[in-house]
Structures are given as structure tokens and as C-alpha cells.
Scaffold this motif. Structure first.
Motif, PDB file in Angstrom:
ATOM      1  N   GLY A 159      -2.498 -58.876  44.178  1.00 27.59           N
ATOM      2  CA  GLY A 159      -3.743 -58.176  44.494  1.00 27.59           C
ATOM      3  C   GLY A 159      -3.980 -57.960  45.969  1.00 27.59           C
ATOM      4  N   MET A 160      -2.909 -57.946  46.773  1.00 25.66           N
ATOM      5  CA  MET A 160      -3.065 -57.731  48.219  1.00 25.66           C
ATOM      6  C   MET A 160      -2.932 -56.242  48.573  1.00 25.66           C
ATOM      7  N   ARG A 161      -3.639 -55.848  49.643  1.00 29.39           N
ATOM      8  CA  ARG A 161      -3.515 -54.478  50.159  1.00 29.39           C
ATOM      9  C   ARG A 161      -2.288 -54.458  51.067  1.00 29.39           C
ATOM     10  N   PHE A 162      -1.409 -53.488  50.854  1.00 29.64           N
ATOM     11  CA  PHE A 162      -0.067 -53.622  51.414  1.00 29.64           C
ATOM     12  C   PHE A 162       0.416 -52.325  52.056  1.00 29.64           C
ATOM     13  N   HIS A 163       0.926 -52.460  53.274  1.00 27.61           N
ATOM     14  CA  HIS A 163       1.526 -51.330  53.992  1.00 27.61           C
ATOM     15  C   HIS A 163       2.980 -51.666  54.334  1.00 27.61           C
ATOM     16  N   THR A 427     -10.778 -65.553  49.791  1.00 20.49           N
ATOM     17  CA  THR A 427     -10.240 -64.299  50.315  1.00 20.49           C
ATOM     18  C   THR A 427     -10.395 -63.256  49.213  1.00 20.49           C
ATOM     19  N   ILE A 428     -11.152 -62.208  49.516  1.00 22.90           N
ATOM     20  CA  ILE A 428     -11.463 -61.198  48.500  1.00 22.90           C
ATOM     21  C   ILE A 428     -10.842 -59.882  48.924  1.00 22.90           C
ATOM     22  N   VAL A 429     -10.044 -59.299  48.044  1.00 26.82           N
ATOM     23  CA  VAL A 429      -9.367 -58.035  48.342  1.00 26.82           C
ATOM     24  C   VAL A 429      -9.785 -57.014  47.288  1.00 26.82           C
ATOM     25  N   HIS A 430     -10.341 -55.922  47.753  1.00 28.35           N
ATOM     26  CA  HIS A 430     -10.818 -54.853  46.871  1.00 28.35           C
ATOM     27  C   HIS A 430     -11.757 -55.420  45.787  1.00 28.35           C
ATOM     28  N   GLY A 431     -12.592 -56.343  46.231  1.00 23.47           N
ATOM     29  CA  GLY A 431     -13.599 -56.909  45.330  1.00 23.47           C
ATOM     30  C   GLY A 431     -13.100 -58.008  44.417  1.00 23.47           C
ATOM     31  N   ARG A 432     -11.827 -58.381  44.531  1.00 26.18           N
ATOM     32  CA  ARG A 432     -11.277 -59.418  43.640  1.00 26.18           C
ATOM     33  C   ARG A 432     -10.833 -60.634  44.453  1.00 26.18           C
ATOM     34  N   PRO A 433     -11.274 -61.832  44.076  1.00 25.77           N
ATOM     35  CA  PRO A 433     -10.805 -63.022  44.792  1.00 25.77           C
ATOM     36  C   PRO A 433      -9.304 -63.240  44.578  1.00 25.77           C
ATOM     37  N   VAL A 434      -8.567 -63.327  45.682  1.00 24.45           N
ATOM     38  CA  VAL A 434      -7.152 -63.717  45.628  1.00 24.45           C
ATOM     39  C   VAL A 434      -7.044 -65.218  45.928  1.00 24.45           C
ATOM     40  N   VAL A 435      -7.922 -65.674  46.835  1.00 26.66           N
ATOM     41  CA  VAL A 435      -8.084 -67.116  47.092  1.00 26.66           C
ATOM     42  C   VAL A 435      -9.528 -67.464  46.747  1.00 26.66           C
ATOM     43  N   ARG A 436      -9.696 -68.517  45.971  1.00 25.94           N
ATOM     44  CA  ARG A 436     -11.047 -68.945  45.589  1.00 25.94           C
ATOM     45  C   ARG A 436     -11.130 -70.455  45.757  1.00 25.94           C
ATOM     46  N   ASP A 437     -12.159 -70.908  46.440  1.00 24.86           N
ATOM     47  CA  ASP A 437     -12.321 -72.346  46.707  1.00 24.86           C
ATOM     48  C   ASP A 437     -11.065 -72.940  47.342  1.00 24.86           C
ATOM     49  N   GLY A 438     -10.462 -72.191  48.237  1.00 21.41           N
ATOM     50  CA  GLY A 438      -9.340 -72.686  49.023  1.00 21.41           C
ATOM     51  C   GLY A 438      -7.988 -72.656  48.321  1.00 21.41           C
ATOM     52  N   ALA A 439      -7.945 -72.142  47.087  1.00 20.55           N
ATOM     53  CA  ALA A 439      -6.677 -72.125  46.340  1.00 20.55           C
ATOM     54  C   ALA A 439      -6.390 -70.719  45.821  1.00 20.55           C
ATOM     55  N   LEU A 440      -5.107 -70.430  45.652  1.00 18.70           N
ATOM     56  CA  LEU A 440      -4.732 -69.131  45.090  1.00 18.70           C
ATOM     57  C   LEU A 440      -5.229 -69.028  43.656  1.00 18.70           C
ATOM     58  N   VAL A 441      -5.742 -67.851  43.301  1.00 14.20           N
ATOM     59  CA  VAL A 441      -6.241 -67.639  41.941  1.00 14.20           C
ATOM     60  C   VAL A 441      -5.066 -67.540  40.959  1.00 14.20           C
TER      61      VAL A 441
END
Ligand SMILES: [Zn+2]
Length: 465
Positions: A159-163, A427-441
Motif C-alpha cells: 500500500g505504498m505510493r511508489f515512483h 503511517t497512513i498512505v492514501h487513507g489506509r494505515p500501513v503502520v498502525r500502533d508502531g507495527a506493520l499492518v
């Protein structure tokens, strides 16, 4: 279908980030809101405000004790290199020695290695508060497969924004370049694959999750002809251009000896001096060259940790910023920096600027600007790097709590970089948590680390056999 009153339809949000200590929006007024909240719908920021009147949302993440900033933008990286981090046979060489040792190891790169290294590398970046990253993948061994498509799949899965940038090398040892034959391609092959990748993956739309840029590696690994033809192709496809520039004193000597000009003159002569380009490192431009970068609008990816580890030097970031050069931050690596945290790079930018120019030379808010808006400018985007209604919902909640932040009460933004170390709580990317409470979702972390270790072990065994 049940009719709903218009108020109900507009009051419902997908995600609410609530109760922040401070939100540093990085909008045009650099608005900072105490006790703020951000409401997200369809991947965009739909509303935000200071404490009070928080709306309802389907999901809520709590940001109490946190500084909330736009997601950090990483403008330079070589993610696959995390398979050779802190690589013992190459720890003490200069840039050219380091590259000569590692090129043959990297020639083992294939789709599995590209996918797994990207997944792990992007996960590491997300934990460090990065929401958008580039990758400069310039090793395309014969028979290695579609490495860029493999890493794009990893970014989509996480779910990361990527270039990703389609890197390339065409000048091997036998033609006077640095890399061995096994990792270079010919110009026609590189350009055809570049065009294929742009058609397949590049999304020019506002809010895009994937964009492709074209990225011949450096003056000492590609021909001038490839630089020129790549610039023409980027113009035709309307995509951005990226390369290494002025990273090392050896590069000045190489360019003067083989091309009869300095790296930046070469860059201009092959048609790269313009706002379509951003370059990595740029440690050694002279004063007139900084002026040319500013006039062109060419961006610079400042890589503090890499520049220090390779013993490169102190990039003239103060002068670049003062003269209007767009400057973003990059963690580079992963085998030259070895650690991929944009917080570490932001702190490094603060420290290096003050080491070079004294305590008035840089403050945390300016570094935050480089890490967000500066990075967005390097990538040619106005929809990321700021928190305002309509921009994409890429944001980070940084916990300014606990032992490391005790007593840091007067300025949360300065505390963010002066105290620490710190990772992202959310860490929220495009409205979706990728990291939540310090851990990867994602639940795939252990599996990915197992696969990563298997590949890295094999590479190390082959390199030291
Ligand atoms: Zn690099």
C-alpha cells in the motif's frame, strides 16, 4: 437504495486521525494546529481542524502525544541493495571501490529478489514515516526478468505510493566505464524497456500510486548518447528524469578525463538541464553550477547518511535552498546507507547543515519542508507533501512521548528532530494505515524476512566462495 439527507452523506468519513498534540500541515501558510484532527474519505483529506467538533468516521486512529506531519517523501534509493547491507568485503572502500566489489554480487538479482527486497525495504521506510518513495533500480542482469514490475507488485501489496525509476547502465569496463559486462545493457534495449514500463505502469493522474521515471545511472556507467536519447524519450512520454550527479571527486576527474568537461556541463549538454530532472547527491557543484540548477528548476535529492558513510562531503544545501533549487531528502542505499529511515535522513540534514554553516543554518521546520514539499517538488507532484483539503491522505503520527522526549515541551517540531530516535506510530498512505500502533499492518512480515534472508544468504555465499 435508501435516500439519505445530504448532511449524513457528507458527515461520514472513512478514517479519522484524532487528538494530535500538533498538526504541522505544511500548507501555504504553514498552518500548525494544536489538538488537531484529520478526516479522510476516498484516500483524500476531506476535512481537518483544531481540537473540537471532530466528525464521525468508520475507523479512528488516536494521535494523542503525537506530532502529525505529511508523509515523508524519499527521493533517492536503491532498495534491492538491502540484500547486501553492511557488506563486509566492501565496508571501507571509496565509492568506486565499493561499486566494483558489489556489481558482481548484484548481478544475481531476479524477480523474486526484486519483489522481496522491495517489500522489506518499503516496509522499513513505512516504519520510518515515509509514504512515497522512489527507487533507482539500475542493475538489470540478463535473464533477471521484469524487476521493476516485481517491485511495483510489492508496493501495491503493502500500500505504498511508489515512483520506481527505470535505471540503466550501458558503459561497461571494456568501453571505459565502471560496471562489468554482466550488468549493462545496450541503449536500444534500455529505451524499449523504459517505454514499455511507462505504458504499463505510469499513472499521470492526480493521486497516482505509481509513476515511472527514467534514470540512467551516472556519468561513469552510461554513454552520453543514452543520456541524450533518454531525455528525448522522457519528453515524448512526459515522465521525469533522474540520475546521480556530482557525488564524488572521482566523478569530476572521470568526466574531465573522458568527456573534457565537468559533470554538470555534461548533464546540460545531453539535454538534462531542466525542471523535468532531479539528481541524487549533488555534493560538488560550484557556485555558478548551483545558479544553473536553480535557473533550470532541477531538483536535488540530498542524501545525508550516504554522503557521510561514503566520506563524500558536505553538500551546499543552504546555498541551493537560498537560490531556489528544489531540495528533497533521500536515504539512498540500502548498501551505502544500510539504514532506511527518513527520520534519520531528516535529522542528518539538520546536523550536516549546522555543522557546515553554524547554528543559524538550518532549523527543523525547514528540514520538514525539504522532507515533504521538497520531495514532492523533486517528483513533480502537488498532491502530496501537505495536509490540506483535497490533497491525498498521506500522513504520519510521530509519538513525542516517553523517556526520549521528556522535558521537550516548548516546540514539538524542533523536538521531533532534536530528540529521539523515533519511528512512526501510524503511517497512513492514501487513507489506509500501513503502520498502525508502531507495527506493520501486513501479516506477511515474518514470511518476507524469511525469504529475504534466504536470498541474502545465497548471495553472500556466492560472493565469498
Ligand atoms: Zn544512489
Amino acid at each position: 437504495m435508501t435516500a439519505q439527507p445530504p448532511e449524513a452523506a457528507t458527515a461520514r468519513y472513512d478514517l479519522l486521525v484524532a487528538g494530535a498534540d500538533l498538526i504541522a500541515t505544511m500548507d501555504a501558510e504553514r498552518t500548525e494546529m494544536r489538538g488537531g484532527w484529520v478526516a479522510i474519505r476516498d484516500g483524500r483529506i476531506a476535512a481537518l481542524g483544531p481540537a473540537g467538533h471532530e466528525p464521525d468516521a468508520t475507523d479512528t486512529v488516536l494521535a494523542s502525544g503525537c506530532l502529525v506531519t505529511p508523509g515523508l517523501v524519499n527521493t533517492h534509493h536503491h532498495i534491492y541493495q538491502n540484500l547486501t547491507r553492511a557488506f563486509a568485503p566492501a565496508l571501507d572502500g571509496d565509492l568506486f571501490d565499493w561499486l566494483r566489489t558489489l556489481y558482481p554480487v548484484w548481478s544475481r538479482l531476479d524477480e523474486e529478489a526484486s519483489y522481496v527486497s522491495a517489500w522489506v525495504g518499503l516496509a522499513e521506510l513505512a516504519l520510518g514515516g515515509c509514504t512515497t518513495t522512489t527507487d533507482h533500480l539500475y542493475v538489470h542482469p540478463r535473464g533477471g526478468g521484469d524487476l521493476i514490475t516485481a517491485e511495483i507488485e510489492a508496493a501495491r501489496d503493502l500500500g505504498m505510493r511508489f515512483h520506481p525509476t527505470r535505471g540503466s547502465m550501458s558503459l561497461s569496463e571494456k568501453d571505459g566505464g565502471l560496471p562489468p559486462d554482466s550488468v549493462v545493457q545496450d541503449d536500444d534495449e534500455i529505451l524499449a524497456d523504459s517505454e514499455r514500463l511507462v505504458h504499463r505502469h505510469h499513472d499521470p493522474a492526480d493521486g497516482a500510486m505509481v509513476r515511472i521515471a527514467l534514470a540512467p545511472c551516472s556519468p561513469f556507467s552510461v554513454t552520453p548518447e543514452l543520456m541524450r536519447r533518454t531525455a528525448e524519450l522522457a519528453e515524448r512520454l512526459d515522465v521525469r528524469l533522474h540520475t546521480h550527479l556530482a557525488e564524488d571527486r572521482d566523478e569530476d576527474e572521470f568526466c574531465l578525463a573522458t568527456l573534457g568537461k565537468r559533470p554538470l556541463e555534461h548533464f546540460e549538454d545531453v539535454g538534462w538541464g531542466g525542471a523535468r530532472s532531479w539528481v541524487a547527491h549533488c555534493i560538488f557543484p560550484n557556485d555558478a553550477e548551483i545558479g544553473r540548477l536553480a535557473r533550470w528548476g532541477t531538483g536535488v535529492a540530498h542524501c545525508p547518511s550516504s554522503n557521510q558513510l561514503i566520506g563524500g562531503g558536505l553538500a551546499p544545501i543552504r546555498e541551493m535552498r537560498d537560490r531556489g533549487v528544489p531540495v528533497g531528502l533521500g536515504c539512498d542505499g540500502s548498501a551505502s546507507t544500510d539504514c532506511a529511515s527518513m527520520w534519520v535522513e531528516a535529522r542528518g540534514a539538520l546536523l550536516l547543515a549546522r555543522l557546515r554553516g553554524g547554528p543559524a543554518a538550518m532549523r527543523a521546520r525547514e528540514v520538514l519542508e525539504m522532507a515533504t514539499l521538497g520531495g514532492a517538488a523533486c517528483l513533480g507532484r502537488t498532491d502530496i507533501g501537505r495536509l490540506e483539503v483535497g490533497s491525498v491522505a498521506d500522513l504520519v503520527c510521530w509519538p513525542l512521548e516517553g523517556v526520549a522526549f521528556a522535558g521537550a515541551l516548548s516546540d514539538p517540531v524542533e523536538a521531533w528532530l532534536r530528540c529521539g530516535p523515533i519511528g512512526a506510530r501510524h503511517t497512513i498512505v492514501h487513507g489506509r494505515p500501513v503502520v498502525r500502533d508502531g507495527a506493520l499492518v501486513s501479516t506477511k512480515v515474518d514470511e518476507m524476512l524469511r525469504r529475504h534472508r534466504a536470498i541474502a544468504t545465497g548471495w553472500l555465499a556466492a560472493a565469498t566462495a
